[in-house]
Design a protein around this motif. Structure first.
Motif, PDB file in Angstrom:
ATOM      1  N   TRP A  43      47.604 -10.879  37.811  1.00  0.00           N
ATOM      2  CA  TRP A  43      48.361 -10.098  38.884  1.00  0.00           C
ATOM      3  C   TRP A  43      48.708 -10.938  40.138  1.00  0.00           C
ATOM      4  O   TRP A  43      49.438 -10.877  40.770  1.00  0.00           O
ATOM      5  N   LEU A  44      47.481 -12.001  40.351  1.00  0.00           N
ATOM      6  CA  LEU A  44      47.661 -12.693  41.559  1.00  0.00           C
ATOM      7  C   LEU A  44      47.961 -14.201  41.261  1.00  0.00           C
ATOM      8  O   LEU A  44      48.536 -14.735  42.340  1.00  0.00           O
ATOM      9  N   LEU A  45      47.597 -14.847  40.194  1.00  0.00           N
ATOM     10  CA  LEU A  45      47.792 -16.187  40.171  1.00  0.00           C
ATOM     11  C   LEU A  45      49.083 -16.741  39.696  1.00  0.00           C
ATOM     12  O   LEU A  45      49.501 -16.162  38.587  1.00  0.00           O
ATOM     13  N   ILE A  47      51.906 -19.188  37.873  1.00  0.00           N
ATOM     14  CA  ILE A  47      51.712 -20.018  36.820  1.00  0.00           C
ATOM     15  C   ILE A  47      52.790 -21.016  36.954  1.00  0.00           C
ATOM     16  O   ILE A  47      53.956 -20.748  37.420  1.00  0.00           O
ATOM     17  N   ASP A  48      52.703 -22.100  36.881  1.00  0.00           N
ATOM     18  CA  ASP A  48      53.725 -23.428  36.933  1.00  0.00           C
ATOM     19  C   ASP A  48      53.837 -23.650  38.429  1.00  0.00           C
ATOM     20  O   ASP A  48      55.028 -23.956  38.727  1.00  0.00           O
ATOM     21  N   ALA A  49      52.832 -23.183  39.345  1.00  0.00           N
ATOM     22  CA  ALA A  49      53.281 -23.245  40.744  1.00  0.00           C
ATOM     23  C   ALA A  49      51.786 -23.538  41.270  1.00  0.00           C
ATOM     24  O   ALA A  49      50.744 -23.313  40.826  1.00  0.00           O
ATOM     25  N   ALA A  50      51.850 -25.002  42.163  1.00  0.00           N
ATOM     26  CA  ALA A  50      50.433 -25.317  42.966  1.00  0.00           C
ATOM     27  C   ALA A  50      50.023 -24.165  43.534  1.00  0.00           C
ATOM     28  O   ALA A  50      50.667 -23.646  44.305  1.00  0.00           O
ATOM     29  N   LEU A  51      48.657 -23.857  43.507  1.00  0.00           N
ATOM     30  CA  LEU A  51      47.870 -23.041  44.139  1.00  0.00           C
ATOM     31  C   LEU A  51      46.731 -23.908  45.101  1.00  0.00           C
ATOM     32  O   LEU A  51      45.935 -24.328  44.230  1.00  0.00           O
ATOM     33  N   THR A  52      46.452 -23.492  46.312  1.00  0.00           N
ATOM     34  CA  THR A  52      45.340 -24.122  47.093  1.00  0.00           C
ATOM     35  C   THR A  52      44.436 -23.161  47.388  1.00  0.00           C
ATOM     36  O   THR A  52      44.728 -22.419  48.247  1.00  0.00           O
ATOM     37  N   ILE A  53      43.144 -23.488  46.988  1.00  0.00           N
ATOM     38  CA  ILE A  53      42.131 -22.531  47.413  1.00  0.00           C
ATOM     39  C   ILE A  53      41.236 -23.142  48.245  1.00  0.00           C
ATOM     40  O   ILE A  53      40.693 -24.190  47.492  1.00  0.00           O
ATOM     41  N   LEU A  73      52.935 -19.182  28.268  1.00  0.00           N
ATOM     42  CA  LEU A  73      52.875 -17.847  29.101  1.00  0.00           C
ATOM     43  C   LEU A  73      53.436 -18.326  30.598  1.00  0.00           C
ATOM     44  O   LEU A  73      52.896 -19.185  31.168  1.00  0.00           O
ATOM     45  N   THR A  74      54.653 -17.730  30.827  1.00  0.00           N
ATOM     46  CA  THR A  74      55.441 -17.967  32.100  1.00  0.00           C
ATOM     47  C   THR A  74      54.977 -16.897  33.194  1.00  0.00           C
ATOM     48  O   THR A  74      54.334 -15.798  32.860  1.00  0.00           O
ATOM     49  N   SER A  75      55.462 -17.202  34.392  1.00  0.00           N
ATOM     50  CA  SER A  75      55.015 -16.194  35.550  1.00  0.00           C
ATOM     51  C   SER A  75      55.863 -14.899  35.070  1.00  0.00           C
ATOM     52  O   SER A  75      55.210 -13.976  35.599  1.00  0.00           O
ATOM     53  N   ALA A  76      56.842 -14.723  34.402  1.00  0.00           N
ATOM     54  CA  ALA A  76      57.590 -13.663  34.038  1.00  0.00           C
ATOM     55  C   ALA A  76      56.535 -12.546  33.153  1.00  0.00           C
ATOM     56  O   ALA A  76      56.593 -11.622  33.002  1.00  0.00           O
ATOM     57  N   ASP A  77      55.500 -13.498  32.428  1.00  0.00           N
ATOM     58  CA  ASP A  77      54.693 -12.671  31.413  1.00  0.00           C
ATOM     59  C   ASP A  77      53.446 -12.043  32.177  1.00  0.00           C
ATOM     60  O   ASP A  77      52.751 -11.352  31.708  1.00  0.00           O
ATOM     61  N   ARG A  78      53.252 -12.173  33.606  1.00  0.00           N
ATOM     62  CA  ARG A  78      52.259 -12.024  34.364  1.00  0.00           C
ATOM     63  C   ARG A  78      51.769 -10.503  34.315  1.00  0.00           C
ATOM     64  O   ARG A  78      50.735 -10.019  34.087  1.00  0.00           O
TER      65      ARG A  78
END
Lengths: 465, 192
Positions: A43-45, A47-53, A73-78
């Motif tokens: 739901w939150l992460l 895919i294929d994009a940088a995420l900074t925590i 698995l792409t963002s569309a599959d989330r």
């Protein structure tokens, strides 16, 4: 890290580990925490994009290569991942109170991850083989060392295995159609092979005989889990075909084929459920009716039909889950789930009996319960095209209503003076009440499932647009 | 070509023998022979190293089922149809032989296969389906499914040579054999 590692290989590895663990509490907690984590991650992460925590940056890569092919698995599959792992989490929660955590969870988690792999494999036709692997994993779930393999399990294995050659051959034909779209003979052959493959895989009339047999023979909760997981994934796999091949999507005969198959399943399943003398078999026939409704929803047209199909998913999870839970509670203390064995038991298990009846009514499409909005949309859509067909489908639903009424009469027909009580455990009562509340609230406020409903179409490039 | 004819003959004999055999040792021996025929028919279209995978997988499936049978140490229930219907099985197999040959001509054109390979694959599928139709014994059902899959793999090898498909088919075949072994163990625990 790649998305397939997180949503396929991690749960698969955990499933393998959990098979070695003897403590059911550890199995239950680990599986619930991981499936909840995977649902939230989907739901939150991105895919294929940088995420900074904090100071830590990472990126989930969408693909991983295996033997020259990819799992992607792409963002569309989330949203699909959230649906699958969210519903798996939902199915795992009652396992502790039913004391089947060690039996269901490791294999259930492996089956879930295999089915996610089936949706993510490229070329997507290979999904048929991965679904077959999930079917093979489900065999130990459906049989116990104390009982010989039953007719239902054997038939289930045969029908699901026979689907594989048809779908793989149709895939080869579809590639040929891509190169030569005007070849009508090729189109007909491919469509026939594909239709037969899905008839076996999705237990479409007349290949659904294993469903009531399994529902009678195996543990109701395990069967309920499989009745939710396998048809749902297979339907998404089937939608993948419609999404990829415009000739198939736009075929003039497709709505008629889907309508005929769906109506036959709803009518035959609904009417046959009325004559059953086993509570498990009634749930089996209700599953057949639900698969039929999914086909009818898809027959209404790509855009509207897809929306209604997706609207069916959450109420179905809730209803089947509650139904399977209620049956499992009753099965713990009775000789069997035949109507003779459960006569008058509603006074001893009032919570389980209520859950059973309301889940049955929700799947029949009773107003104010969760199943009603989607069923009403299907009846309305069908009535626009053909009023007699809509009436026939309504007859199928009435069959489920009748079976609910019959079960109600049997469960509460105890001799005069029989005392009321509740033999369910505290946790079982709580789970049934939560399920009942869910059915009522989703019936009153169907828009609560809207976030899932609006995001899920993104999984399809053409159907969802 | 002569070897291909011989392998087709082997497939016919072994698949028909599987229908008639009552002893699990014979059944597994015939299944192992059947996989030799499959290997030869697949290597017409695939490199021999890839085709060997079919042979090794088939023999592993036989080994799994054989070990499970030895461990089971129980006599399976007598299948009445099996006992009484030997002559029927022979006639049915002969019918399948004729029907599969007549279909194999169009199948060969459709898939671009040699007639012998198309006949071999189709014959195994049809005899496997016949096997599934006449038995309810779980061990024989698994053998029937393995026969159907073997026939399918012969035909499919002509149109697909992906390593991943080959690997997945290996897993499916071994999974079917393991399911058969599991069924046999269940029967054993019940008897015990």
């Amino acid at each position: 890290m790649s998305a397939p590692v997180l949503w396929i290989f991690l749960p698969l590895a955990l499933a393998g580990l959990l098979m070695l663990v003897n403590n059911p509490k550890v199995v239950f907690l680990a599986a619930c925490l991981v499936t909840l984590f995977l649902t939230l991650a989907a739901w939150l992460l991105p895919i294929d994009a940088a995420l900074t925590i904090g100071g830590w940056t990472f990126k989930l890569v969408p693909s991983i290569g295996i033997l020259g092919r990819n799992l992607t698995l792409t963002s569309a599959d989330r949203s699909f991942l959230a649906l699958i792992y969210g519903s798996t989490f939902f199915w795992f929660i009652p396992t502790a109170s039913l004391q089947i955590a060690r039996r269901l969870i490791p294999l259930g988690l492996a089956i879930t991850s295999m089915l996610v792999a089936a949706i993510s494999v490229e070329p997507f036709l290979y999904a048929a083989l991965i679904i077959e692997m999930a079917v093979l994993l489900s065999i130990p779930l459906l049989t116990t060392p104390q009982h010989k393999p039953t007719k239902g399990v054997i038939r289930f294995l045969i029908f699901q295995t026979l689907a594989v050659p048809f779908i793989l051959f149709s895939g080869w034909q579809l590639a040929g159609i891509g190169a030569n779209p005007g070849n009508l003979a090729l189109v007909q052959q491919a469509a026939s092979l594909l239709g037969l493959g899905f008839a076996f895989l999705l237990a479409i009339f007349p290949f659904y005989t294993w469903i009531p047999l399994l529902a009678e023979e195996a543990h109701p909760f395990v069967v309920g889990f499989l009745f939710w997981m396998l048809p749902t994934t297979t339907l998404f796999f089937g939608l993948g075909f419609l999404d990829r091949y415009s000739w198939l999507r736009d075929a003039p005969s497709l709505p008629a084929i889907l309508t005929t198959a769906g109506a036959l399943m709803v009518i035959s399943g609904g009417l046959l459920s009325t004559f059953q003398r086993h509570l498990g078999r009634i749930m089996g026939y209700a599953t057949i009716v639900e698969i039929g409704f999914s086909l009818l929803a898809l027959s209404l047209g790509s855009q509207a039909g897809l929306g209604i199909f997706l609207l069916l998913l959450v109420p179905r999870t809730l209803s089947l889950g509650l139904w399977a839970l209620s049956l499992s509670i009753m099965r713990e203390q009775t000789a069997g789930l035949s109507l003779e064995n459960v006569k008058g038991m509603g006074r001893i298990w009032p919570f389980a009996a209520s859950g059973l009846i309301l889940a049955n009514l929700a799947l029949a499409g009773l107003p104010l319960l969760a199943g009603f909005p989607a069923h009403q949309a299907i009846w309305e859509g069908l009535a626009h095209g053909s009023l007699p067909l809509a009436l026939w489908v309504l007859v199928g639903s009435l069959g489920l209503f009748a079976s609910a009424a019959r079960v109600l009469a049997v469960l509460f027909s105890a001799p005069e003076g029989t005392n009321w009580g509740s033999r369910e455990t505290q946790s079982q009562r709580l789970l049934v009440v939560v399920g009942l509340m869910g059915l009522l609230l989703l019936g009153l406020f169907p828009q609560w499932a809207l976030p899932l409903w609006t995001k899920l179409p993104a999984i399809f490039e053409h159907l969802g647009q | 070509m002569v070897v291909l004819w011989l392998m087709l003959l082997l497939a016919i004999i072994t698949a028909t023998g599987l229908l008639l055999s009552r002893d699990w040792r014979w059944s597994l021996g015939l299944l192992a022979g059947l996989y030799l025929g499959v290997f030869w028919m697949v290597q017409v279209h695939w490199p021999i190293t890839m085709a060997t995978v079919k042979l090794v997988t088939g023999w592993m499936a036989c080994a799994i089922l054989g070990i499970a049978q030895i461990n089971a140490r129980v006599e399976r229930e007598k299948d009445n149809i099996w006992q009484q219907g030997r002559l029927f099985n022979v006639f049915a197999a002969a019918m399948v032989l004729v029907v599969s040959f007549s279909l194999s001509v169009s199948m060969a054109n459709w898939l671009g296969l040699s007639l012998l390979v198309a006949w071999g694959g189709l014959l195994l599928i049809c005899l496997g389906l016949l096997h599934l139709g006449i038995t309810s014994d779980s061990f024989r059902v698994v053998i029937g499914l393995l026969t159907v899959m073997a026939g399918f793999e012969v035909l499919y090898s002509a149109v697909e040579s992906s390593a991943l498909v080959s690997a997945l088919l290996v897993v499916v075949n071994l999974g079917l054999a393991l399911a058969g072994a599991y069924f046999l163990n269940i029967a054993q625990e019940k008897t015990a």
